[in-house]
Design an enzyme around this catalytic site. Structure first.
Site, PDB file in Angstrom:
ATOM      1  N   HIS A  35       0.821  -1.217   0.000  1.00 35.09           N
ATOM      2  CA  HIS A  35       0.000   0.000   0.000  1.00 35.09           C
ATOM      3  C   HIS A  35       0.855   1.267   0.000  1.00 35.09           C
ATOM      4  O   HIS A  35       0.389   2.338   0.411  1.00 35.09           O
ATOM      5  CB  HIS A  35      -0.978   0.005   1.175  1.00 35.09           C
ATOM      6  CG  HIS A  35      -2.083  -0.995   1.023  1.00 35.09           C
ATOM      7  ND1 HIS A  35      -3.311  -0.673   0.504  1.00 35.09           N
ATOM      8  CD2 HIS A  35      -2.135  -2.329   1.307  1.00 35.09           C
ATOM      9  CE1 HIS A  35      -4.080  -1.761   0.478  1.00 35.09           C
ATOM     10  NE2 HIS A  35      -3.386  -2.776   0.951  1.00 35.09           N
ATOM     11  N   THR A  36       2.073   1.150  -0.467  1.00 42.56           N
ATOM     12  CA  THR A  36       2.940   2.323  -0.628  1.00 42.56           C
ATOM     13  C   THR A  36       2.892   2.859  -2.055  1.00 42.56           C
ATOM     14  O   THR A  36       3.228   4.026  -2.280  1.00 42.56           O
ATOM     15  CB  THR A  36       4.399   1.972  -0.278  1.00 42.56           C
ATOM     16  OG1 THR A  36       4.767   0.780  -0.984  1.00 42.56           O
ATOM     17  CG2 THR A  36       4.570   1.741   1.213  1.00 42.56           C
ATOM     18  N   GLY A 126      -4.254 -12.717  -4.689  1.00 43.85           N
ATOM     19  CA  GLY A 126      -3.571 -11.436  -4.584  1.00 43.85           C
ATOM     20  C   GLY A 126      -2.241 -11.419  -5.302  1.00 43.85           C
ATOM     21  O   GLY A 126      -1.320 -10.711  -4.898  1.00 43.85           O
ATOM     22  N   SER A 128      -2.034 -10.705  -8.605  1.00 46.95           N
ATOM     23  CA  SER A 128      -2.176  -9.767  -9.720  1.00 46.95           C
ATOM     24  C   SER A 128      -2.443 -10.418 -11.068  1.00 46.95           C
ATOM     25  O   SER A 128      -1.801 -10.109 -12.065  1.00 46.95           O
ATOM     26  CB  SER A 128      -0.945  -8.854  -9.813  1.00 46.95           C
ATOM     27  OG  SER A 128      -0.912  -8.013  -8.710  1.00 46.95           O
ATOM     28  N   ASP A 175       1.731  -3.305  -9.682  1.00 45.80           N
ATOM     29  CA  ASP A 175       1.440  -4.594 -10.297  1.00 45.80           C
ATOM     30  C   ASP A 175       1.696  -4.572 -11.794  1.00 45.80           C
ATOM     31  O   ASP A 175       2.289  -5.490 -12.363  1.00 45.80           O
ATOM     32  CB  ASP A 175      -0.021  -4.978 -10.041  1.00 45.80           C
ATOM     33  CG  ASP A 175      -0.332  -5.153  -8.569  1.00 45.80           C
ATOM     34  OD1 ASP A 175       0.612  -5.143  -7.757  1.00 45.80           O
ATOM     35  OD2 ASP A 175      -1.518  -5.282  -8.228  1.00 45.80           O
TER      36      ASP A 175
END
Length: 384
Positions: A35-36, A126, A128, A175
């Protein structure tokens, strides 16, 4: 039948001929930096050997016709010279149409294409799959439309624009960029503001293990968008473009001006940026113990400050951390609320760690977890 062959078979069954080219775009696992990316920060993902295969051929008209091998040969077809809108009857169509829409938004010429799609990224993990699909489709459209000047970064940005503006997921660039630009044998340090990428060679004696918790990520989209808004609000309150632009001392000095939940969300991002830079250096130094400590801190921050883990995922991480000890580490990876855990360890420990997990962990449905010994792979490419 392997995934590439499934894509070819679906193409031949639908279009009655062999494809003219095959494209592969990889999925990814994020080693650290969660989440950066949408906060203009730093991430350290690597592409994996699983992803999306696209069998393609040009058409003589302006139709885009796609067949999904993973959805029983379901077909979506639309005209590229008409308004491109979602097809609510087909769940995966937004990911197809969104790429064409992004091309149109950029003023890029499009040619008709037939494409068959098959993927082997585990659903809900998760890792991608949607980014690999988007990047692969962008490469496919460039190939048939003669858009030879588009770079790997362009394909990543086109795929991100599709996710943001057409699919409706407010994702960052990580991603798509690693799926487009990864290099074999290395993780990829990404500066999500400048889009500068630096390969970080994976030591030959190190293994990356992905373990699917079996917890499906049902709340991920709404919670993801909520947390992005919280982070952006803190950046506004501190009068900076993004959380990338502050350190922990500055954030703590402003704590009394920020709601507690928003402060904790921001604290995760600020400290995670620092951990990610430190982790890249630990890779270069071969310092497995420090790398493991940073991964452990990252997981605690996701659990306590960003609140995106689940008890089942926490238990799996603890199990791996205990088994690996000081020789590496483990953390949740991906957007959160389920999905996968990533662990790093010496290759010599991999068989015993996998056996330990299989013996002591069960998914919520009582099954053995899916485990992937991941290989750092190269980015999207035309295979033939």
């Amino acid at each position: 039948m392997n995934t590439k062959d499934r894509a070819i078979a679906a193409f031949e069954a639908q279009f009655g001929r062999a494809p003219s080219a095959i494209i592969f775009a990889p999925g990814r696992v994020n080693l650290i930096g969660e989440h950066t990316d949408y906060n203009d920060g730093f991430v350290l993902p690597m592409a994996i050997q699983y992803g999306t295969y696209l069998a393609i051929a040009p058409r003589d008209d302006s139709q885009f016709c796609a067949v999904a091998a993973d959805f029983d040969g379901q077909v979506d077809s639309f005209a590229l010279d008409d308004a491109i809108v979602p097809n609510p009857q087909i769940s995966w169509s937004a990911h197809i149409r969104g790429i064409a829409h992004s091309y149109r938004q950029r003023g890029l010429a499009l040619s008709g294409i037939n494409v068959a799609i098959a993927g082997d990224v585990p659903a809900g993990a998760g890792l991608s799959s949607s980014a690999s699909l988007g990047v692969g489709l962008s490469v496919a459209l460039a190939h048939v439309s003669g858009q030879n000047t588009l770079t790997a970064t362009d394909h990543a940005l086109i795929a991100q624009q599709s996710e943001n503006a057409f699919v409706g997921t407010a994702c960052g660039i990580m991603d798509q960029l690693v799926s487009a630009r990864a290099e074999a044998g290395a993780a990829l340090m990404i500066d999500c503001r400048s889009l500068e990428t630096t390969p970080v060679t994976m030591p030959n004696d190190l293994s990356v293990l992905i373990v699917h918790s079996g917890v499906e990520r049902e709340l991920a989209d709404s919670a993801y968008n909520e947390r992005r808004e919280q982070c952006e609000n803190v950046a506004k309150a501190m009068n900076v473009p993004a959380l990338r632009d502050i350190n922990i001392e500055q954030l703590e000095a402003a704590q009394n001006k920020i709601p507690d939940i928003a402060f904790r969300r921001a604290r995760h991002v600020v400290t995670e940026n620092a951990r990610t830079l430190a982790a890249a250096q630990a890779f270069k130094d071969g310092n497995h113990q420090q790398l493991g400590e940073l991964m452990g801190q990252s997981h605690l921050s996701m659990r306590d400050d960003f609140a995106i883990t689940t008890p089942k995922v926490d238990a799996l991480v603890a199990l791996l951390q205990q088994a690996i000890g000081k020789h590496g580490g483990a953390r949740m990876t991906g957007g959160g609320f389920g999905g996968c855990v990533v662990a790093i360890m010496p290759q010599s420990l991999l068989p015993s760690i996998m056996q330990h997990v299989e013996t002591h962990y069960q998914t919520p449905k009582g099954a053995k977890p899916l485990m992937i010994a991941a290989t750092p792979s190269s980015g999207a490419d035309l295979l033939s």
